[in-house]
Design a protein around this motif. Structure first.
Motif, PDB file in Angstrom:
ATOM      1  N   SER A  32      46.268  37.769  82.579  1.00 33.43           N
ATOM      2  CA  SER A  32      46.561  37.966  84.006  1.00 33.43           C
ATOM      3  C   SER A  32      48.052  37.898  84.310  1.00 33.43           C
ATOM      4  N   SER A 184      38.032  39.803  86.429  1.00 33.69           N
ATOM      5  CA  SER A 184      39.056  39.083  85.664  1.00 33.69           C
ATOM      6  C   SER A 184      38.782  39.143  84.166  1.00 33.69           C
ATOM      7  N   ASP A 209      38.512  46.006  92.829  1.00 32.44           N
ATOM      8  CA  ASP A 209      39.557  45.014  92.590  1.00 32.44           C
ATOM      9  C   ASP A 209      40.232  45.327  91.258  1.00 32.44           C
TER      10      ASP A 209
HETATM   11  C1  LIG Z   1      40.100  40.348  89.486  1.00 32.70           C
HETATM   12  C2  LIG Z   1      41.086  39.481  90.196  1.00 32.70           C
HETATM   13  N1  LIG Z   1      41.214  39.593  91.517  1.00 32.70           N
HETATM   14  C3  LIG Z   1      42.068  38.858  92.217  1.00 32.70           C
HETATM   15  C4  LIG Z   1      42.877  37.939  91.583  1.00 32.70           C
HETATM   16  C5  LIG Z   1      43.799  37.105  92.388  1.00 32.70           C
HETATM   17  O1  LIG Z   1      45.088  37.573  92.259  1.00 32.70           O
HETATM   18  P1  LIG Z   1      46.344  36.638  92.551  1.00 32.70           P
HETATM   19  O2  LIG Z   1      46.409  35.693  91.416  1.00 32.70           O
HETATM   20  O3  LIG Z   1      47.453  37.619  92.618  1.00 32.70           O
HETATM   21  O4  LIG Z   1      46.074  35.951  93.847  1.00 32.70           O
HETATM   22  C6  LIG Z   1      42.804  37.789  90.201  1.00 32.70           C
HETATM   23  C7  LIG Z   1      43.688  36.817  89.517  1.00 32.70           C
HETATM   24  O5  LIG Z   1      43.820  36.736  88.359  1.00 32.70           O
HETATM   25  C8  LIG Z   1      41.872  38.572  89.489  1.00 32.70           C
HETATM   26  O6  LIG Z   1      41.724  38.443  88.169  1.00 32.70           O
END
Ligand SMILES: Cc1ncc(COP(=O)(O)O)c(C=O)c1O
Length: 445
Positions: A32, A184, A209
């Motif tokens: 990430s 994720s 997402d």
């Molecule tokens: C699929 C997904 N969406 C949203 C997020 C949240 O993003 P942020 O860490 O920029 O708030 C993450 C964070 O790793 C993620 O893996």
């Protein structure tokens, strides 16, 4: 020394040490996290006044600044508009909002705006156990903050993907206002095109997402969510998209249905969930978009290739790599099951002792309450790829990981080799070395 001053000194020293440790002495495999080019870093340093400013107000349906409530916006509005335009062009869409300070914020505004639009509280999401982000889930932002009710996509563990036929039945039966895709732990493209017609049947908006895969989408090597029927893309701008930490929402203004939705999402951004929009990151975000336009395809291709090489190599060397029947991954990350070698926690900690940084990860079949010692490790290749790792480097890195996982050598011994490998890769590729270099390039265009 007074305790207060001691703490201040400790803070400064830890910050300096951190930069040296994580940026220079470790190999980063956290899926990430992104790696910024020298030009993007320089742009951030050059934007320090902007980092103190405010730009509260409304945007129009092209995502441009419409109304601002403070004076002094002469250049700030240009900065926001041009950043928005670069992002729109990169993703071939007609609307974008770059005021989100994170991917979480992007999901908050998208889900809130769409629940206002549909007047439905129901959202179909990937199960958390199968890789959804906590923001999608009833136990996180979606449920606890926004009061949304989750209904889960059917998930096929063998395929490591959403089961389109069974999910179609779930969607038809539950008639949600929102259907989400993306996650994720995200190895294979989700079945957006397969479920688009069903989303239309129940009049649900599709939110994709792309936090993890935004850079791969820009490079054209992962599914294109808009082509497959997504209404909105939400994302972070600092994972495979190698920009400053922040968030973005993308969409296309097509007809009254999308106009209503975009207006509500904008309302959810301002005034509902922003005051300061962290403007200092915007020029750097634009530079990252420029770099992806120029080098994004090569970067994304090599990133996915490196992930696949690692999957194959670890598998051939006795590690259970998920998705092995399907070529391990089509994204920047792989997931491995290390139960046979003591589990996720022990291995993540031992690898850390060898300066290889990654995270332990729950796998879909794990007891989901066992966050402390899940079976898995999630391994991302976007950082090492940008540092120029090719096939031989990836295999060498895998050998070092195998030494630790299989306890062939002590982590402290492996660390020496990790440092040596890291030091062979001191240049960040697929980007500009400075803003001057970027300007020189642009002037020639
Ligand atoms: C699929 C997904 N969406 C949203 C997020 C949240 O993003 P942020 O860490 O920029 O708030 C993450 C964070 O790793 C993620 O893996």
């Amino acid at each position: 020394m007074d305790e207060f001053f001691e703490m201040a000194l400790e803070l400064i020293e830890a910050s300096e040490k951190h930069e040296q440790y994580r940026d220079k002495e470790c190999i980063n495999l956290i899926a990430s996290e992104g790696l910024k080019s020298p030009a993007v870093r320089e742009m951030l340093r050059l934007s320090m006044d902007l980092e103190s400013r405010y730009a509260e107000g409304e945007n129009d349906l092209e995502g441009h600044v419409e109304k601002r409530y403070y004076q002094g916006q002469k250049y700030m509005s240009i900065i926001e508009d041009r950043t928005t335009d670069l992002v729109k062009k990169l993703f071939k869409c007609s609307w974008a909002d770059v005021r989100l300070v994170s991917g979480t914020h992007a999901n908050l505004a998208a889900f809130k705006g769409l629940s206002l639009t549909t007047k439905s509280q129901k959202m179909v999401v990937t199960p958390l156990s199968a890789g959804a982000h906590i923001t999608h889930d009833y136990s996180g932002l979606a449920g606890r903050v926004l009061g949304l009710v989750n209904i889960e996509h059917a998930y096929d563990i063998e395929e490591m993907n959403i089961d389109p036929e069974k999910s179609a039945a779930v969607i038809r039966a539950s008639k949600p206002g929102i259907i989400t895709f993306g996650g994720s732990l995200f190895l294979f493209p989700h079945p957006v095109k397969e479920l688009k017609a069903v989303a239309d049947e129940v009049d649900a908006y599709i939110v994709y997402d792309a936090a993890h895969v935004l850079g791969l989408i820009a490079g054209g090597v992962f599914q294109d969510p808009f082509k497959e029927g997504a209404d909105f893309i939400t994302a972070s701008t600092h994972k495979t998209f190698p920009g400053p930490q922040g968030g973005v929402i993308l969409g296309n203004l097509k007809g009254a249905r999308m106009e209503k939705a975009i207006k509500n999402v904008q309302y959810a951004i301002f005034p509902l969930s922003t005051s300061n929009t962290h403007l200092g990151r915007l020029p750097a975000l634009g530079i990252a978009a420029l770099e992806l336009r120029l080098f994004g395809e090569a970067l994304a291709k090599q990133t996915v290739k490196n992930a696949q090489i690692a999957g194959q190599y670890l598998y051939e060397n006795g590690i259970l790599v998920l998705g092995h029947k399907k070529g391990f991954t089509q994204s920047h990350q792989i997931a491995v099951d290390v139960r046979a070698y003591g589990g996720g926690r022990k291995n993540a900690e031992n690898l850390e002792a060898a300066n290889i940084i990654l995270n332990r990860n729950l796998l879909p079949y794990d007891n989901q309450n066992n966050r402390e010692n899940p079976s898995g490790l999630r391994i991302g290749f976007q950082d090492v790829t940008r540092r120029g790792f090719g096939e031989n480097d990836i295999k060498h890195l895998c050998d070092l990981m195998l030494d630790v996982i299989k306890s062939k050598r002590k982590p402290s011994e492996v660390k020496e080799d990790v440092l040596a490998l890291r030091n062979e890769h001191n240049e960040v590729k697929y980007g500009f070395r400075s803003i001057k270099e970027a300007i020189k390039y642009l002037r020639k265009m």
